[in-house]
Scaffold this motif. Structure first.
Motif, PDB file in Angstrom:
ATOM      1  N   THR A 243      34.283  -4.033   3.171  1.00 61.79           N
ATOM      2  CA  THR A 243      35.347  -3.375   2.411  1.00 61.79           C
ATOM      3  C   THR A 243      35.398  -1.879   2.696  1.00 61.79           C
ATOM      4  N   GLU A 244      34.257  -1.250   2.793  1.00 58.28           N
ATOM      5  CA  GLU A 244      34.241   0.194   3.048  1.00 58.28           C
ATOM      6  C   GLU A 244      34.884   0.528   4.394  1.00 58.28           C
ATOM      7  N   PHE A 245      34.589  -0.247   5.418  1.00 61.29           N
ATOM      8  CA  PHE A 245      35.158   0.035   6.741  1.00 61.29           C
ATOM      9  C   PHE A 245      36.657  -0.229   6.746  1.00 61.29           C
ATOM     10  N   ARG A 246      37.079  -1.209   5.972  1.00 63.36           N
ATOM     11  CA  ARG A 246      38.522  -1.452   5.854  1.00 63.36           C
ATOM     12  C   ARG A 246      39.201  -0.305   5.103  1.00 63.36           C
ATOM     13  N   PHE A 247      38.485   0.296   4.171  1.00 56.11           N
ATOM     14  CA  PHE A 247      38.999   1.480   3.488  1.00 56.11           C
ATOM     15  C   PHE A 247      39.139   2.641   4.472  1.00 56.11           C
TER      16      PHE A 247
ATOM     17  N   LYS B 190      41.346  -3.971  -2.934  1.00 62.36           N
ATOM     18  CA  LYS B 190      41.637  -4.281  -4.337  1.00 62.36           C
ATOM     19  C   LYS B 190      40.751  -5.413  -4.847  1.00 62.36           C
ATOM     20  N   SER B 191      40.606  -6.478  -4.067  1.00 60.25           N
ATOM     21  CA  SER B 191      39.824  -7.619  -4.543  1.00 60.25           C
ATOM     22  C   SER B 191      38.318  -7.435  -4.421  1.00 60.25           C
ATOM     23  N   ASN B 192      37.857  -6.479  -3.650  1.00 56.45           N
ATOM     24  CA  ASN B 192      36.413  -6.302  -3.463  1.00 56.45           C
ATOM     25  C   ASN B 192      35.888  -4.964  -3.975  1.00 56.45           C
ATOM     26  N   PHE B 193      36.729  -4.223  -4.636  1.00 59.62           N
ATOM     27  CA  PHE B 193      36.382  -2.878  -5.095  1.00 59.62           C
ATOM     28  C   PHE B 193      35.113  -2.846  -5.938  1.00 59.62           C
ATOM     29  N   LYS B 194      34.982  -3.751  -6.869  1.00 56.53           N
ATOM     30  CA  LYS B 194      33.854  -3.740  -7.814  1.00 56.53           C
ATOM     31  C   LYS B 194      32.507  -4.039  -7.145  1.00 56.53           C
TER      32      LYS B 194
ATOM     33  N   GLU C  58      33.952   5.863  -5.924  1.00 57.90           N
ATOM     34  CA  GLU C  58      34.468   7.184  -6.280  1.00 57.90           C
ATOM     35  C   GLU C  58      35.389   7.726  -5.186  1.00 57.90           C
ATOM     36  N   ALA C  59      34.990   7.549  -3.933  1.00 57.05           N
ATOM     37  CA  ALA C  59      35.816   8.010  -2.809  1.00 57.05           C
ATOM     38  C   ALA C  59      37.163   7.282  -2.808  1.00 57.05           C
ATOM     39  N   ILE C  60      37.146   5.985  -3.079  1.00 53.70           N
ATOM     40  CA  ILE C  60      38.387   5.207  -3.098  1.00 53.70           C
ATOM     41  C   ILE C  60      39.276   5.631  -4.265  1.00 53.70           C
ATOM     42  N   VAL C  61      38.687   5.818  -5.426  1.00 52.90           N
ATOM     43  CA  VAL C  61      39.456   6.258  -6.589  1.00 52.90           C
ATOM     44  C   VAL C  61      40.098   7.619  -6.303  1.00 52.90           C
TER      45      VAL C  61
ATOM     46  N   TYR D  30      40.809   8.925  -3.426  1.00 50.17           N
ATOM     47  CA  TYR D  30      41.846   8.761  -2.408  1.00 50.17           C
ATOM     48  C   TYR D  30      43.102   8.121  -3.002  1.00 50.17           C
ATOM     49  N   SER D  31      42.920   7.167  -3.890  1.00 47.22           N
ATOM     50  CA  SER D  31      44.067   6.460  -4.462  1.00 47.22           C
ATOM     51  C   SER D  31      44.986   7.389  -5.254  1.00 47.22           C
ATOM     52  N   LYS D  32      44.468   8.502  -5.702  1.00 46.32           N
ATOM     53  CA  LYS D  32      45.264   9.467  -6.466  1.00 46.32           C
ATOM     54  C   LYS D  32      46.292  10.191  -5.600  1.00 46.32           C
ATOM     55  N   VAL D  33      46.072  10.208  -4.287  1.00 50.73           N
ATOM     56  CA  VAL D  33      47.008  10.894  -3.376  1.00 50.73           C
ATOM     57  C   VAL D  33      47.645   9.949  -2.375  1.00 50.73           C
ATOM     58  N   SER D  34      47.237   8.699  -2.382  1.00 53.98           N
ATOM     59  CA  SER D  34      47.733   7.720  -1.423  1.00 53.98           C
ATOM     60  C   SER D  34      49.084   7.164  -1.846  1.00 53.98           C
ATOM     61  N   LYS D  35      49.891   6.831  -0.846  1.00 51.64           N
ATOM     62  CA  LYS D  35      51.161   6.146  -1.105  1.00 51.64           C
ATOM     63  C   LYS D  35      50.979   4.630  -1.028  1.00 51.64           C
ATOM     64  N   ILE D  36      49.878   4.188  -0.460  1.00 54.23           N
ATOM     65  CA  ILE D  36      49.603   2.774  -0.254  1.00 54.23           C
ATOM     66  C   ILE D  36      48.686   2.204  -1.327  1.00 54.23           C
ATOM     67  N   LEU D  37      47.598   2.888  -1.594  1.00 54.80           N
ATOM     68  CA  LEU D  37      46.575   2.435  -2.521  1.00 54.80           C
ATOM     69  C   LEU D  37      46.689   3.260  -3.807  1.00 54.80           C
ATOM     70  N   LYS D  38      46.984   2.600  -4.906  1.00 55.08           N
ATOM     71  CA  LYS D  38      47.198   3.270  -6.186  1.00 55.08           C
ATOM     72  C   LYS D  38      46.012   3.034  -7.128  1.00 55.08           C
ATOM     73  N   PRO D  39      45.760   3.987  -8.051  1.00 52.29           N
ATOM     74  CA  PRO D  39      44.671   3.779  -9.012  1.00 52.29           C
ATOM     75  C   PRO D  39      44.793   2.454  -9.777  1.00 52.29           C
ATOM     76  N   GLY D  40      46.008   2.017 -10.024  1.00 54.71           N
ATOM     77  CA  GLY D  40      46.219   0.738 -10.720  1.00 54.71           C
ATOM     78  C   GLY D  40      45.766  -0.468  -9.922  1.00 54.71           C
ATOM     79  N   ASP D  41      45.614  -0.300  -8.604  1.00 56.78           N
ATOM     80  CA  ASP D  41      45.135  -1.393  -7.756  1.00 56.78           C
ATOM     81  C   ASP D  41      43.654  -1.667  -7.992  1.00 56.78           C
ATOM     82  N   LEU D  42      42.973  -0.684  -8.531  1.00 54.52           N
ATOM     83  CA  LEU D  42      41.518  -0.764  -8.638  1.00 54.52           C
ATOM     84  C   LEU D  42      41.106  -1.181 -10.039  1.00 54.52           C
TER      85      LEU D  42
END
Length: 164
Positions: A104-108, A135-139, A147-150, A152-164
């Motif tokens: 999951t991290e490498f896909r991120f 989204k499905s493997n975040f936890k 933390e890095a994903i969260v 990033y999701s705050k500024v991303s157009k693709i990955l949103k905080p609600g996805d997590l």
């Protein structure tokens, strides 16, 4: 007298810089510092992480190196240099993902790069698949990567905080 004062100030700055750089080199590669460098837009931060990676033997080293090279491609000047760095980084990251597509991290890392890659490079095919996978493997990820994903999701157009 001014000349001596100038030389003393220069020496103090050099010693301070070497102490900070040396301290970071002794600390070794950390994911936290890696993600700080990925979010920064400085060649110095990227180069420091690349240098640290050369001295470590962590799993997925080529994925981190690939992501850093592609990040660096977006910072440096000159189209040839940009393209060469991007191609080299893409090759490393994709080779790692071909061996371990369930990481999951490498896909991120790939999602971050793909989102910001110019369309002409043709590197946007996996955005939605990676978003859904993250989204499905975040936890299952470490707190540092989460933390890095969260962040990033705050500024991303693709990955949103609600996805997590």
């Amino acid at each position: 007298m001014r000349y001596l004062l100038g030389i003393c100030l220069l020496l103090v700055q050099m010693i301070s810089f070497n102490t900070v750089s040396g301290q970071q080199m002794r600390e070794g590669f950390t994911k936290n510092n890696f993600y700080v460098a990925m979010s920064a837009n400085t060649e110095e931060a990227v180069n420091r992480q690349l240098a640290l990676l050369k001295t470590t033997n962590i799993t997925g080293k080529t994925a981190y190196e690939g992501a850093l090279l592609m990040k660096k491609a977006g910072i440096v000047g000159g189209p040839k240099k940009k393209l060469d760095l991007f191609k080299a980084g893409r090759k490393l990251l994709e080779a790692t993902l071909n061996k371990d597509s369930s990481n999951t991290e490498f896909r991120f890392l790939r999602l971050m790069i793909q989102e910001h890659a110019p369309g002409i490079l043709g590197y946007k095919d996996e955005l939605e698949k990676d978003r859904l996978f993250i989204k499905s493997n975040f936890k299952k990820l470490s707190a540092t990567v989460q933390e890095a994903i969260v962040n990033y999701s705050k500024v991303s157009k693709i990955l949103k905080p609600g996805d997590l």
